[in-house]
Design a protein around this motif. Structure first.
Motif, PDB file in Angstrom:
ATOM      1  N   PRO A 204       0.817  -1.210   0.000  1.00  0.00           N
ATOM      2  CA  PRO A 204       0.000   0.000   0.000  1.00  0.00           C
ATOM      3  C   PRO A 204       0.856   1.267   0.000  1.00  0.00           C
ATOM      4  CG  PRO A 204      -0.100  -1.079   2.143  1.00  0.00           C
ATOM      5  CD  PRO A 204       0.710  -1.966   1.240  1.00  0.00           C
TER       6      PRO A 204
ATOM      7  N   ALA B 159      -9.222  10.597   1.816  1.00  0.00           N
ATOM      8  CA  ALA B 159      -9.916   9.353   1.477  1.00  0.00           C
ATOM      9  C   ALA B 159     -11.107   9.581   0.557  1.00  0.00           C
ATOM     10  CB  ALA B 159     -10.371   8.654   2.756  1.00  0.00           C
TER      11      ALA B 159
ATOM     12  N   GLU C 102     -10.871  10.232  -4.368  1.00  0.00           N
ATOM     13  CA  GLU C 102     -10.511   9.286  -5.426  1.00  0.00           C
ATOM     14  C   GLU C 102     -10.731   9.892  -6.812  1.00  0.00           C
ATOM     15  OE1 GLU C 102     -11.865   4.991  -7.288  1.00  0.00           O
ATOM     16  OE2 GLU C 102     -12.203   5.345  -5.142  1.00  0.00           O
TER      17      GLU C 102
ATOM     18  N   LEU D  84      -5.975   8.951   1.397  1.00  0.00           N
ATOM     19  CA  LEU D  84      -6.286   8.051   0.297  1.00  0.00           C
ATOM     20  C   LEU D  84      -5.051   7.192   0.061  1.00  0.00           C
ATOM     21  CD1 LEU D  84      -8.321   7.285  -1.969  1.00  0.00           C
ATOM     22  CD2 LEU D  84      -7.160   8.987  -3.406  1.00  0.00           C
TER      23      LEU D  84
ATOM     24  N   PHE E 258      -3.403   3.609  -2.179  1.00  0.00           N
ATOM     25  CA  PHE E 258      -3.540   2.751  -3.344  1.00  0.00           C
ATOM     26  C   PHE E 258      -2.990   1.390  -2.967  1.00  0.00           C
ATOM     27  CE2 PHE E 258      -2.644   1.267  -7.693  1.00  0.00           C
ATOM     28  CZ  PHE E 258      -3.844   1.594  -8.299  1.00  0.00           C
ATOM     29  N   HIS E 259      -3.819   0.351  -3.132  1.00  0.00           N
ATOM     30  CA  HIS E 259      -3.405  -1.000  -2.769  1.00  0.00           C
ATOM     31  C   HIS E 259      -4.090  -2.002  -3.675  1.00  0.00           C
ATOM     32  CE1 HIS E 259      -3.827  -4.774  -0.348  1.00  0.00           C
ATOM     33  NE2 HIS E 259      -2.526  -4.586  -0.323  1.00  0.00           N
ATOM     34  N   ASP E 260      -3.308  -2.928  -4.198  1.00  0.00           N
ATOM     35  CA  ASP E 260      -3.811  -4.021  -5.016  1.00  0.00           C
ATOM     36  C   ASP E 260      -4.661  -3.532  -6.194  1.00  0.00           C
ATOM     37  OD1 ASP E 260      -3.728  -6.719  -5.583  1.00  0.00           O
ATOM     38  OD2 ASP E 260      -5.417  -7.242  -4.280  1.00  0.00           O
TER      39      ASP E 260
ATOM     40  N   ALA F  23      -6.316  -0.676  -6.523  1.00  0.00           N
ATOM     41  CA  ALA F  23      -7.508   0.116  -6.248  1.00  0.00           C
ATOM     42  C   ALA F  23      -7.224   1.185  -5.197  1.00  0.00           C
ATOM     43  CB  ALA F  23      -8.628  -0.794  -5.732  1.00  0.00           C
ATOM     44  N   TYR F  24      -7.993   2.266  -5.277  1.00  0.00           N
ATOM     45  CA  TYR F  24      -7.926   3.313  -4.252  1.00  0.00           C
ATOM     46  C   TYR F  24      -8.714   2.851  -3.036  1.00  0.00           C
ATOM     47  CZ  TYR F  24      -6.112   6.356  -7.892  1.00  0.00           C
ATOM     48  OH  TYR F  24      -5.343   6.913  -8.888  1.00  0.00           O
ATOM     49  N   ARG F  25      -8.182   3.154  -1.847  1.00  0.00           N
ATOM     50  CA  ARG F  25      -8.812   2.724  -0.603  1.00  0.00           C
ATOM     51  C   ARG F  25      -8.569   3.781   0.473  1.00  0.00           C
ATOM     52  NH1 ARG F  25      -9.723  -2.682  -1.679  1.00  0.00           N
ATOM     53  NH2 ARG F  25      -8.352  -3.618  -3.197  1.00  0.00           N
ATOM     54  N   SER F  26      -9.303   3.653   1.575  1.00  0.00           N
ATOM     55  CA  SER F  26      -9.057   4.521   2.723  1.00  0.00           C
ATOM     56  C   SER F  26      -8.696   3.642   3.913  1.00  0.00           C
ATOM     57  CB  SER F  26     -10.285   5.368   3.029  1.00  0.00           C
ATOM     58  OG  SER F  26     -11.362   4.555   3.414  1.00  0.00           O
ATOM     59  N   ILE F  27      -8.078   4.253   4.874  1.00  0.00           N
ATOM     60  CA  ILE F  27      -7.750   3.511   6.102  1.00  0.00           C
ATOM     61  C   ILE F  27      -8.322   4.245   7.297  1.00  0.00           C
ATOM     62  CG2 ILE F  27      -5.698   2.367   5.227  1.00  0.00           C
ATOM     63  CD1 ILE F  27      -4.024   4.524   6.570  1.00  0.00           C
TER      64      ILE F  27
END
Length: 167
Positions: free
Chosen positions: A26, A85, A88, A157, A159-161, A163-167
């Motif tokens: 990530p 986040a 995107e 925001l 980026f992992h695997d 796709a954009y994601r939030s934590i």
């Protein structure tokens, strides 16, 4: 230790395997913006790195084939816009080639020192470019942090695997 099956190119790891490995790692998403005198340019990046506290240095990579590269190469300063986040669509806009990334609906303004900065980001760093290092098909920009702003309530925001994601 078991080794997963993978294919290698003549220069090491196969390009698809290289991409696969880094998609699983990530990374924070930023939009790098600058104006070298011919209008604002920008691009989405996940390569931002903090390098040094004293002096405060950061780096980011940019593909030599990127449309923003000729402008970044000439820019004395850049701005790192930390995307929240909920941004995107802004990340996707700044990752899209062949469009005016600063046209509506992008909201932006200039800092008092003239650099373009995006509105409503989670934070930003204003950088003075110190060094540009060739690295394969990319360039690494090393820059000194001159100013910053942060909204500590915003989630980043990432980026992992793929796709954009939030934590």
């Amino acid at each position: 230790m078991s080794v997963a099956t993978s294919s290698y190119s003549a220069t090491g790891i196969a390009p698809e395997r290289f991409k696969q490995m880094f998609r699983r790692y990530p990374a924070g998403v930023v939009a790098v913006t600058a104006d070298a005198g011919s209008g604002p340019v920008g691009f989405t990046a996940t390569s931002l790195t903090s390098l040094s506290i004293d002096p405060p240095l950061a780096s980011f990579g940019i593909a030599e084939a990127a449309s923003s590269w000729p402008h970044i190469e000439r820019a004395a300063t850049t701005v790192i816009n930390f995307l929240g986040a909920d941004q995107e669509s802004l990340a996707r806009r700044f990752a899209t080639s062949g469009i005016d990334r600063f046209a509506a609906p992008t909201a932006w303004r200039r800092l008092p020192t003239g650099e373009p900065v995006l509105d409503e980001v989670a934070g930003w760093l204003r950088l003075s470019v110190e060094q540009i290092i060739p690295a394969g098909d990319h360039r690494i920009v090393v820059a000194r942090v001159e100013d910053s702003w942060l909204d500590p309530t915003r989630r980043p925001l990432v980026f992992h695997d793929g796709a954009y994601r939030s934590i």
